[in-house]
Design a protein around this motif. Structure first.
Motif, short mmCIF file in Angstrom:
data_model
loop_
_atom_site.label_atom_id
_atom_site.label_comp_id
_atom_site.label_asym_id
_atom_site.label_seq_id
_atom_site.Cartn_x
_atom_site.Cartn_y
_atom_site.Cartn_z
N VAL A 282 0.88 -1.17 0.00
CA VAL A 282 0.00 0.00 0.00
C VAL A 282 0.92 1.22 0.00
CG1 VAL A 282 -1.62 1.35 1.41
CG2 VAL A 282 -1.86 -1.14 1.27
N GLY A 283 0.69 2.14 -0.95
CA GLY A 283 1.49 3.36 -1.02
C GLY A 283 0.78 4.53 -0.34
N ASP A 284 1.50 5.65 -0.22
CA ASP A 284 0.95 6.82 0.49
C ASP A 284 -0.35 7.33 -0.15
OD1 ASP A 284 3.12 6.75 2.18
OD2 ASP A 284 4.21 8.39 1.20
N LEU A 285 -0.45 7.25 -1.48
CA LEU A 285 -1.67 7.79 -2.11
C LEU A 285 -2.89 6.93 -1.80
CD1 LEU A 285 -0.49 9.12 -5.59
CD2 LEU A 285 -0.76 10.37 -3.46
N LEU A 286 -2.70 5.62 -1.65
CA LEU A 286 -3.84 4.77 -1.26
C LEU A 286 -4.20 5.03 0.21
CD1 LEU A 286 -5.66 2.62 -2.62
CD2 LEU A 286 -4.31 0.89 -1.46
N HIS A 287 -3.18 5.31 0.99
CA HIS A 287 -3.43 5.69 2.39
C HIS A 287 -4.31 6.95 2.43
CE1 HIS A 287 -2.25 6.24 6.68
NE2 HIS A 287 -2.30 7.52 6.36
N ILE A 288 -3.97 7.92 1.58
CA ILE A 288 -4.77 9.16 1.53
C ILE A 288 -6.18 8.86 1.01
CG2 ILE A 288 -4.99 11.40 0.35
CD1 ILE A 288 -1.90 11.57 0.40
N LEU A 289 -6.24 8.10 -0.08
CA LEU A 289 -7.53 7.79 -0.72
C LEU A 289 -8.47 7.08 0.26
CD1 LEU A 289 -8.81 7.97 -3.60
CD2 LEU A 289 -7.93 5.68 -4.02
N THR A 290 -7.91 6.21 1.12
CA THR A 290 -8.75 5.45 2.05
C THR A 290 -8.88 6.18 3.40
OG1 THR A 290 -6.86 4.13 2.82
CG2 THR A 290 -8.15 3.23 0.99
N ASN A 291 -8.55 7.45 3.39
CA ASN A 291 -8.66 8.27 4.61
C ASN A 291 -7.94 7.63 5.79
OD1 ASN A 291 -9.47 10.71 5.74
ND2 ASN A 291 -11.39 9.87 6.55
N GLY A 292 -6.79 7.04 5.49
CA GLY A 292 -5.94 6.48 6.54
C GLY A 292 -6.31 5.05 6.95
N LEU A 293 -7.34 4.46 6.33
CA LEU A 293 -7.74 3.09 6.73
C LEU A 293 -6.68 2.06 6.38
CD1 LEU A 293 -11.52 2.47 5.92
CD2 LEU A 293 -10.34 2.26 8.11
N CYS A 294 -6.03 2.26 5.22
CA CYS A 294 -4.96 1.34 4.81
C CYS A 294 -3.63 2.04 5.04
CB CYS A 294 -5.09 0.98 3.33
SG CYS A 294 -6.62 0.11 2.94
N PRO A 295 -2.81 1.54 5.95
CA PRO A 295 -1.52 2.21 6.20
C PRO A 295 -0.52 1.94 5.07
CG PRO A 295 -1.70 0.19 7.51
CD PRO A 295 -3.01 0.33 6.78
#
Ligand SMILES: O=C(O)CCC(=O)C(=O)O
Ligand SMILES: [Fe+2]
Length: 387
Positions: A282-295
């Motif tokens: 999981v990269g930083d942009l997916l972390h942002i997209l999932t509102n922090g749900l996926c680290p």
């Protein structure tokens, strides 16, 4: 603000040339990391293994959801990418890195550029050098390959093209499984609906402008030569990837470690190579997209005394005109929006400036949130708002 990936590093040039590490019998002081500089411990301290998920299995969606929200990393098997495609790409990397130093330097990345041969860009944030070299492809590698292999470049370009096509498809599949496990569908992301499935890495056709709505990608080849003092050296320092999703192929030598967060039970975990398996971060942009749900997973590479190691990262991001912000479905009174909207190139520029503080630099506090809202309302450009 950079609008294309290739412009992301213009304001943060890095000018450190790789050195020839092959014949060194001792670790030079400039490569000697001390314990307080995050030097790898001799033994990983956390023993629960990173999940291995059979993509063709009946529970793949559920398992991916669990891995993404707890670890931020997993391995996939039965993913549909033929082993021969992985082998041919590994062969490109081996052929490149085994060239004499002066040949590799013909493909050197320029200090403010994104493509070509060089040290990891994150080197500039550390007082000691990393025991590795890399080759980054954004857009076509054709020019570089032609310079290096005037008689064989088409074969190498073909292998990259084939690899990239397979990775593009797998990255899309994985991303929708990851998001699907959180209840997010294509309808929730307006930019994903007109995805033309083309990327910025177009080996034979030369650098190509992205089609509207297309995703972006880069391929990073890494080489970690055998090291005379592996316990004091660092292959690649701890970092998170600035992507939506990274797919990593590692040669049959271990070296990748991921950080399992969590108080007393946390620690570094080795991700053992599985023949034909692929590691998914999981990269930083997916972390942002999932509102922090996926680290986004913190990871690093350690080195070996007797063996060279190759890894190949497929760095998958959104179309370069798309601003990524938390999906509205994952925002509510109990989960306020955690991050402001950023494009991939803007985020890469932020990472080049702030490195491990990049995520917190786009994090919203109440005041920043109000300001950002105003900015968005006053923003008359044609960037797409995600979520
Ligand atoms: O070599 C590895 O295992 C890690 C490579 C990596 O983290 C990267 O290229 O971003
Ligand atoms: Fe990485």
């Amino acid at each position: 603000m950079p609008s294309k990936l290739a412009d992301a590093f213009r304001s943060h040039p890095v000018d450190i040339q790789p050195k020839n590490l092959h014949d060194l019998k001792e670790l030079p002081d400039s490569y000697r990391w001390s314990a307080d500089q995050d030097r790898p411990e001799p033994e990983p301290v956390h023993h629960e293994p990173v999940p291995v998920i059979d993509l063709s299995g009946p529970n793949a969606l559920e398992e991916i959801g669990h891995a993404c929200t707890t670890w931020g990393v997993f391995q996939v098997v039965n993913h549909g990418v033929p082993a021969a495609v992985l082998d041919r790409m590994e062969d490109v990397a081996k052929s490149f890195f085994s060239l004499p130093a002066h040949q590799k330097l013909k493909a050197a990345r320029s200090p403010d550029g994104i493509s070509g041969y060089g040290l990891a860009r994150i080197s500039s944030f550390f007082p000691k050098l990393m025991w590795s070299e890399g080759f980054t492809m954004v857009g076509s590698p054709l020019e570089h390959f032609h310079t290096i292999w005037p008689h064989h470049y088409t074969r190498f370009c073909d292998s990259v093209e084939e690899y990239e096509k397979q990775m593009q498809n797998l990255a899309q599949t994985l991303m929708w499984l990851m998001l699907g496990s959180l209840g997010i569908t294509k309808e929730d992301l307006n930019w994903a609906n007109n995805n033309s499935n083309s990327t910025t890495t177009t080996p034979r056709g030369g650098p190509k402008e992205e089609a509207a709505g297309s995703t972006s990608a880069a391929i990073q080849l890494n080489h970690y030569p055998a090291c005379p003092d592996p316990d004091r050296a660092m292959g690649l320092a701890p970092h998170t990837d600035s992507t939506l999703v990274t797919i990593l192929h590692q040669s049959n030598t271990s070296g990748l470690q991921v950080l399992r967060a969590g108080g007393g039970t946390g620690g570094w975990v080795t991700v053992p190579p599985i023949r034909g398996g692929l590691v998914v971060h999981v990269g930083d942009l997916l972390h942002i997209l999932t509102n922090g749900l996926c680290p986004s997973v913190v990871h690093r590479a350690v080195v070996n005394r007797d063996r060279n190691r190759i890894s190949i990262a497929y760095l998958h991001g959104p179309p370069s005109n798309v601003r990524i912000s938390p999906v509205q479905k994952l925002v509510g009174p109990s989960q306020p929006q955690m991050y402001r909207a950023v494009t991939w190139s803007e985020y890469l520029g932020t990472k080049a400036k702030h490195f491990d503080k990049a995520l917190s630099s786009v994090r919203l506090c109440a005041a920043a949130e109000a300001k950002d809202h105003n900015n968005n309302n006053n923003n008359n450009n044609n960037e797409v708002q995600v979520g």
